[in-house]
Design a protein around this motif. Structure first.
Motif, PDB file in Angstrom:
ATOM      1  N   GLN A 189      31.021  36.783  50.365  1.00  0.00           N
ATOM      2  CA  GLN A 189      31.698  35.506  50.141  1.00  0.00           C
ATOM      3  C   GLN A 189      32.015  35.282  51.891  1.00  0.00           C
ATOM      4  O   GLN A 189      31.881  34.035  51.798  1.00  0.00           O
ATOM      5  N   PHE A 197      39.068  36.293  45.875  1.00  0.00           N
ATOM      6  CA  PHE A 197      39.270  36.258  43.997  1.00  0.00           C
ATOM      7  C   PHE A 197      40.355  35.846  42.832  1.00  0.00           C
ATOM      8  O   PHE A 197      40.777  36.750  42.660  1.00  0.00           O
ATOM      9  N   TYR A 205      38.797  27.886  38.807  1.00  0.00           N
ATOM     10  CA  TYR A 205      39.707  29.379  39.556  1.00  0.00           C
ATOM     11  C   TYR A 205      38.500  29.969  40.717  1.00  0.00           C
ATOM     12  O   TYR A 205      37.160  29.548  40.697  1.00  0.00           O
ATOM     13  N   ASN A 206      38.646  31.044  41.987  1.00  0.00           N
ATOM     14  CA  ASN A 206      37.314  31.650  42.509  1.00  0.00           C
ATOM     15  C   ASN A 206      36.838  32.450  41.529  1.00  0.00           C
ATOM     16  O   ASN A 206      38.064  33.559  41.418  1.00  0.00           O
TER      17      ASN A 206
END
Ligand code: G3P
Ligand code: MG
Length: 355
Positions: free
Chosen positions: A267, A295, A15-16
């Motif tokens: 990011q 995210f 996952y982010n």
């Protein structure tokens, strides 16, 4: 400790993830690094996992704070990764011209660099008339070197009081802040006749920490204690009316929204390979949540349950509570953190290993 094993695990993260680190009690105690702090940040950098530092501390420019922590921890950091308690005050520049900037003497430079046009520090008011704060123990030498003589001090009204960081001279600052809040339309040397919850000029506190952790063995009182003192005295001076003030900093949603925008921008910089860029993008609007987030999970790593942990919990982030600062085993918790770890490196390790 265990970094090569972790690197392997971390690459398998499905996952982010992103991280926000508290500073005092997580990365540093005053100026001393906390064991594991440097390794934790280096590991995330290596893995290109975005992170920011989100502190209720302040008193310096974001550039200065980034440079100091980079040097101390041996980790390159961009000023764009640093959010201090007062960073969101930048958004108030178009709103207020003449501000009383309360805190360490250094907040003058911070406020001016942010763009406030007319910045007054309480020490300037003491220079103008020392009897305004008769019991201040500030030396004449310091007064002369740090204060400024401001010709329009009494002739132009204050537009706002902004508390940037911890007061260095509580008695004098409390007196001067109360003078401005109870003045006639913000003019020095005046007092209004009415009593109200609404002060004559708005007051903003940048942090509500009752306690924080420095290098001393016991927790110290912070800006939250100053805010509560101002509130109590204001109420006594205003027939029991409670002070209407504005609070930002962790755990407020306002600051978490601001931090979330900053994390998303960071990011983007990582994606573009543009992390050396020092100029911030357009500042996030105060009180506006990001429309969407890249995210899946954001982890706030903090030592203060009443600031870091409850703030993350209320905002929908995960939280890692560490034992290197305010929190001690056995303390009552306002909510359940996602995990509790001995220190920041153990916290990162647990997250990356999916514990
Ligand atoms: O004055 C600083 C203190 O109240 C907290 O700093 O980094 O633990 O949010 P931090
Ligand atoms: Mg802390």
């Amino acid at each position: 400790k265990g970094i090569s094993r972790l690197t392997h695990v971390c690459r398998a993260l499905h996952y982010n993830a992103a991280f926000a680190f508290d500073i005092d009690g997580v990365l540093l105690r005053t100026k001393t690094p906390i064991p594991g702090a440097s390794e934790a940040l280096k590991l995330l950098q290596k893995e290109k996992i975005p992170f920011i530092l989100l502190t209720n501390g302040g008193g310096t420019l974001e550039e200065q704070r980034a440079a100091f922590i980079s040097d101390t921890l041996g980790v390159p950091l961009s000023p764009l990764q640093i959010i201090q308690s007062h960073t969101p005050f930048k958004q108030l520049v178009p709103k207020y011209e003449k501000v009383l900037a309360v805190g360490s003497a250094t907040v003058r430079e911070v406020a001016e660099t942010y763009g406030f046009k007319n910045v007054v520090h309480p020490i300037d008011i003491m220079r103008y008339d020392r009897s305004i704060a008769p019991f201040s123990s500030i030396s004449t030498e310091k007064l002369e070197t740090v204060s400024r003589e401001l010709p329009d001090l009494a002739t132009r009204p204050f537009d706002a009081v902004l508390v940037f960081n911890d007061s260095r001279d509580w008695g004098a600052d409390i007196q001067i802040v109360l003078d401005v809040l109870n003045s006639e339309d913000g003019y020095l040397n005046t007092v209004r006749r009415t009593h109200s919850s609404k002060p004559s000029v708005p007051i903003y506190f940048s942090n509500n920490d009752l306690l924080w952790a420095n290098q001393y063995s016991l927790n110290r009182i912070g800006q939250g204690a100053f805010r509560s003192t101002i509130g109590t005295l204001y109420s006594r001076l205003n027939d029991g009316h409670m002070l209407e003030d504005v609070g930002i900093g962790k755990p407020t949603k306002l600051t978490y929204d601001f931090a979330h925008h900053v994390l998303i921008d960071w990011q983007k910089k990582l994606d573009e390979g543009n992390t050396r860029e020092k100029k911030p993008g357009p500042l996030p609007q105060l009180g506006v949540s990001p429309a969407s987030s890249p995210f899946d999970k954001v982890f706030m790593v903090g030592d203060n349950p009443a600031s870091d942990i409850i703030g993350a919990h209320g905002y929908g982030w995960n939280s890692c509570l560490v034992r290197t600062g305010v929190y001690q085993d056995g303390d009552k918790l306002p909510c359940k953190p996602t995990l509790i770890a001995d220190n920041v490196l153990d916290a990162i390790e647990a997250v990356l290993e999916g514990k």
